[in-house]
Design a protein around this motif. Structure first.
Motif, PDB file in Angstrom:
ATOM      1  N   ALA A 160      85.834  70.209  43.181  1.00  0.00           N
ATOM      2  CA  ALA A 160      86.918  71.098  43.585  1.00  0.00           C
ATOM      3  C   ALA A 160      88.224  70.757  42.882  1.00  0.00           C
ATOM      4  N   ASP A 161      88.359  69.518  42.384  1.00  0.00           N
ATOM      5  CA  ASP A 161      89.613  69.110  41.759  1.00  0.00           C
ATOM      6  C   ASP A 161      89.653  69.390  40.257  1.00  0.00           C
ATOM      7  N   THR A 162      88.633  70.056  39.722  1.00  0.00           N
ATOM      8  CA  THR A 162      88.644  70.393  38.301  1.00  0.00           C
ATOM      9  C   THR A 162      89.707  71.436  37.994  1.00  0.00           C
ATOM     10  N   LEU A 163      90.435  71.213  36.929  1.00  0.00           N
ATOM     11  CA  LEU A 163      91.482  72.140  36.517  1.00  0.00           C
ATOM     12  C   LEU A 163      90.876  73.509  36.197  1.00  0.00           C
ATOM     13  N   ARG A 164      91.491  74.555  36.717  1.00  0.00           N
ATOM     14  CA  ARG A 164      91.065  75.926  36.450  1.00  0.00           C
ATOM     15  C   ARG A 164      92.193  76.665  35.751  1.00  0.00           C
ATOM     16  N   GLU A 165      91.899  77.134  34.544  1.00  0.00           N
ATOM     17  CA  GLU A 165      92.887  77.875  33.776  1.00  0.00           C
ATOM     18  C   GLU A 165      92.828  79.356  34.133  1.00  0.00           C
ATOM     19  N   ILE A 166      93.978  79.937  34.382  1.00  0.00           N
ATOM     20  CA  ILE A 166      94.013  81.379  34.644  1.00  0.00           C
ATOM     21  C   ILE A 166      93.967  82.157  33.336  1.00  0.00           C
ATOM     22  N   GLU A 167      94.275  81.470  32.236  1.00  0.00           N
ATOM     23  CA  GLU A 167      94.254  82.086  30.913  1.00  0.00           C
ATOM     24  C   GLU A 167      92.963  81.684  30.194  1.00  0.00           C
ATOM     25  N   THR A 168      92.246  82.674  29.675  1.00  0.00           N
ATOM     26  CA  THR A 168      91.070  82.407  28.854  1.00  0.00           C
ATOM     27  C   THR A 168      91.388  82.790  27.428  1.00  0.00           C
ATOM     28  N   ILE A 169      91.397  81.809  26.547  1.00  0.00           N
ATOM     29  CA  ILE A 169      91.754  82.062  25.151  1.00  0.00           C
ATOM     30  C   ILE A 169      90.486  82.307  24.344  1.00  0.00           C
ATOM     31  N   GLY A 174      83.819  87.105  34.489  1.00  0.00           N
ATOM     32  CA  GLY A 174      84.098  86.975  35.913  1.00  0.00           C
ATOM     33  C   GLY A 174      83.452  85.770  36.561  1.00  0.00           C
ATOM     34  N   LYS A 175      82.944  84.823  35.744  1.00  0.00           N
ATOM     35  CA  LYS A 175      82.278  83.635  36.277  1.00  0.00           C
ATOM     36  C   LYS A 175      82.869  82.388  35.626  1.00  0.00           C
ATOM     37  N   ASP A 176      82.612  81.244  36.254  1.00  0.00           N
ATOM     38  CA  ASP A 176      83.093  79.977  35.732  1.00  0.00           C
ATOM     39  C   ASP A 176      82.361  79.597  34.448  1.00  0.00           C
ATOM     40  N   PHE A 177      83.110  79.090  33.491  1.00  0.00           N
ATOM     41  CA  PHE A 177      82.534  78.560  32.260  1.00  0.00           C
ATOM     42  C   PHE A 177      83.333  77.317  31.888  1.00  0.00           C
ATOM     43  N   VAL A 178      82.640  76.234  31.577  1.00  0.00           N
ATOM     44  CA  VAL A 178      83.288  74.943  31.351  1.00  0.00           C
ATOM     45  C   VAL A 178      83.693  74.786  29.890  1.00  0.00           C
ATOM     46  N   VAL A 179      84.867  74.223  29.682  1.00  0.00           N
ATOM     47  CA  VAL A 179      85.357  73.845  28.360  1.00  0.00           C
ATOM     48  C   VAL A 179      85.461  72.329  28.320  1.00  0.00           C
ATOM     49  N   VAL A 180      84.772  71.721  27.357  1.00  0.00           N
ATOM     50  CA  VAL A 180      84.916  70.284  27.103  1.00  0.00           C
ATOM     51  C   VAL A 180      85.639  70.174  25.769  1.00  0.00           C
ATOM     52  N   PRO A 181      86.952  69.980  25.785  1.00  0.00           N
ATOM     53  CA  PRO A 181      87.749  70.134  24.559  1.00  0.00           C
ATOM     54  C   PRO A 181      87.306  69.225  23.411  1.00  0.00           C
ATOM     55  N   TYR A 182      87.405  69.770  22.219  1.00  0.00           N
ATOM     56  CA  TYR A 182      87.076  69.067  20.980  1.00  0.00           C
ATOM     57  C   TYR A 182      88.355  68.434  20.423  1.00  0.00           C
ATOM     58  N   LEU A 189      73.603  83.797  27.710  1.00  0.00           N
ATOM     59  CA  LEU A 189      72.395  83.175  27.166  1.00  0.00           C
ATOM     60  C   LEU A 189      72.088  81.819  27.796  1.00  0.00           C
ATOM     61  N   GLY A 190      72.857  81.426  28.799  1.00  0.00           N
ATOM     62  CA  GLY A 190      72.518  80.221  29.540  1.00  0.00           C
ATOM     63  C   GLY A 190      73.201  78.945  29.092  1.00  0.00           C
ATOM     64  N   TYR A 191      74.116  79.038  28.138  1.00  0.00           N
ATOM     65  CA  TYR A 191      74.888  77.850  27.783  1.00  0.00           C
ATOM     66  C   TYR A 191      75.836  77.520  28.943  1.00  0.00           C
ATOM     67  N   ALA A 192      76.069  76.221  29.164  1.00  0.00           N
ATOM     68  CA  ALA A 192      76.895  75.784  30.289  1.00  0.00           C
ATOM     69  C   ALA A 192      78.340  75.493  29.883  1.00  0.00           C
ATOM     70  N   TYR A 193      78.556  75.207  28.601  1.00  0.00           N
ATOM     71  CA  TYR A 193      79.905  74.850  28.164  1.00  0.00           C
ATOM     72  C   TYR A 193      80.049  75.096  26.665  1.00  0.00           C
ATOM     73  N   HIS A 194      81.302  75.105  26.206  1.00  0.00           N
ATOM     74  CA  HIS A 194      81.576  75.123  24.765  1.00  0.00           C
ATOM     75  C   HIS A 194      82.690  74.133  24.485  1.00  0.00           C
ATOM     76  N   ILE A 195      82.880  73.795  23.197  1.00  0.00           N
ATOM     77  CA  ILE A 195      83.877  72.793  22.837  1.00  0.00           C
ATOM     78  C   ILE A 195      84.939  73.332  21.882  1.00  0.00           C
ATOM     79  N   ASP A 196      84.904  74.609  21.571  1.00  0.00           N
ATOM     80  CA  ASP A 196      85.782  75.165  20.541  1.00  0.00           C
ATOM     81  C   ASP A 196      87.173  75.467  21.098  1.00  0.00           C
ATOM     82  N   ASP A 197      87.816  74.430  21.597  1.00  0.00           N
ATOM     83  CA  ASP A 197      89.116  74.555  22.252  1.00  0.00           C
ATOM     84  C   ASP A 197      89.831  73.222  22.089  1.00  0.00           C
ATOM     85  N   LEU A 198      91.085  73.273  21.673  1.00  0.00           N
ATOM     86  CA  LEU A 198      91.870  72.063  21.423  1.00  0.00           C
ATOM     87  C   LEU A 198      93.050  71.943  22.383  1.00  0.00           C
ATOM     88  N   SER A 199      93.057  72.734  23.442  1.00  0.00           N
ATOM     89  CA  SER A 199      94.277  72.936  24.217  1.00  0.00           C
ATOM     90  C   SER A 199      94.543  71.901  25.299  1.00  0.00           C
TER      91      SER A 199
END
Length: 333
Positions: A324-333, A227-235, A206-216
């Protein structure tokens, strides 16, 4: 970074709300000339201060201002009052609704003046019904330069919805905020962070760029969704007024001590890696007089340290998604 010692007296801003006139007055100090100052010197190790954030900042603080008041159900809502099973003949829990009304009548106007005083921009997670019932207040938030983010059209258990139901729910959330503020949300926060198995996939579709529902983590990161990048800005829960003040009965002084300790540790770590401090302010809690005093003291404290910047979450998401230096998690919770 130091605050100007000659604050200017600004005219009172009055704007009409659904429940009556809203007075958003107070003394407004001049905005800081810059929101980030470079660190004094490069740090040793794998990275150095100035390599992780715009403007050479060492630590970014991201403040969430929840605009929920006015969007709550008429009864059965979480509040400081004992739970009561009202009969069907009682349509609303009136005293609880007055407690929420404080958020849009007093809380947000008071916080808006505080953010102005310190030259800080925040992300406001807006419930659609609250925006619809108090459009002038929602417009004022955006007019003052803050982000309008999604928080659902109403208080509902998103995790219990079918995919089709949740899709309609998310579209309605964005449409309601955009119709009033002119700003379509690019970030999202579920009710009590409880998303379901389809939430991230739908947000991205739906075009959202990020979510915050992550405390990790204590830094923004990228995970794979569809299969695409999605940004997490932790809450945060540890720097969250609804959990500490309402839920654990912290005093304002205890809340201040906790967030200062959090800041000190993250500021130290920020010399060698990207660090973000998330702090949460709910309209009817942090908008109270004593809590605004706490916020004022914390902002003064943070700004007294070189290399501290305040960023909206949409700005953070845009910044890290292009690096390019942004952390990329291989695990998606």
């Amino acid at each position: 970074m130091t605050e100007s010692t000659k604050p200017a007296r600004a005219a009172r801003r009055n704007f009409l709300g659904q429940a009556g006139a809203l007075a958003a007055g107070g003394l407004l100090a001049q905005a800081a000339a810059a929101q980030a100052a470079p660190a004094a010197a490069a740090a040793s190790g794998t990275g150095g201060a100035g390599e992780f954030w715009p403007g050479g900042a060492r630590l970014v603080i991201s403040i969430s201002m929840q605009f929920e008041a006015g969007g709550q159900p008429p009864k059965g809502t979480d509040s400081p009052f004992p739970k009561v099973d009202f009969p069907a003949s009682v349509p609303a829990d009136l005293v609880t609704n007055t407690w929420f009304a404080y958020g849009y009548r007093e809380g947000i106007p008071r916080m808006l003046d505080l953010w102005d005083k310190h030259g800080v921009k925040v992300t406001s997670h807006m419930i659609g019904e609250a925006v619809r019932r108090h459009p002038q207040l929602a417009q004022e938030i955006v007019r003052r330069g803050h982000e309008a983010a999604g928080h659902g059209p109403r208080w509902s258990s998103q995790y219990a919805m079918s995919r089709a139901q949740e899709r309609r729910f998310l579209i309605e959330a964005a449409d309601m905020v955009e119709a009033v503020t002119g700003q379509r949300p690019t970030g999202y926060n579920c009710n009590w962070l409880r998303r379901g198995p389809n939430t991230l996939s739908l947000l991205q579709e739906l075009g959202y760029a990020y979510h915050i529902d992550d405390l990790s983590r204590d830094e923004p990161f990228i995970e794979q969704v569809n299969g695409k990048d999605f940004v997490v800005v932790p809450y945060t829960l540890r720097n969250n007024d609804i959990l500490l003040i309402e839920g654990r009965n912290y005093s304002p002084g205890q809340f201040l001590e906790q967030i200062k300790l959090d800041f000190d540790q993250l500021y130290e770590e920020g010399a060698t890696r990207r660090r973000i401090m998330s702090v949460s302010a709910h309209d009817r809690i942090s908008g109270s007089p004593q809590m605004v005093r706490v916020w004022d003291e914390f902002l003064r404290y943070a700004k007294s340290h070189p290399g501290v910047a305040f960023m909206r979450k949409d700005e953070i998401a845009r910044y890290v998604s292009g690096r390019a230096d942004t952390l990329r998690e291989i695990e998606t919770i």
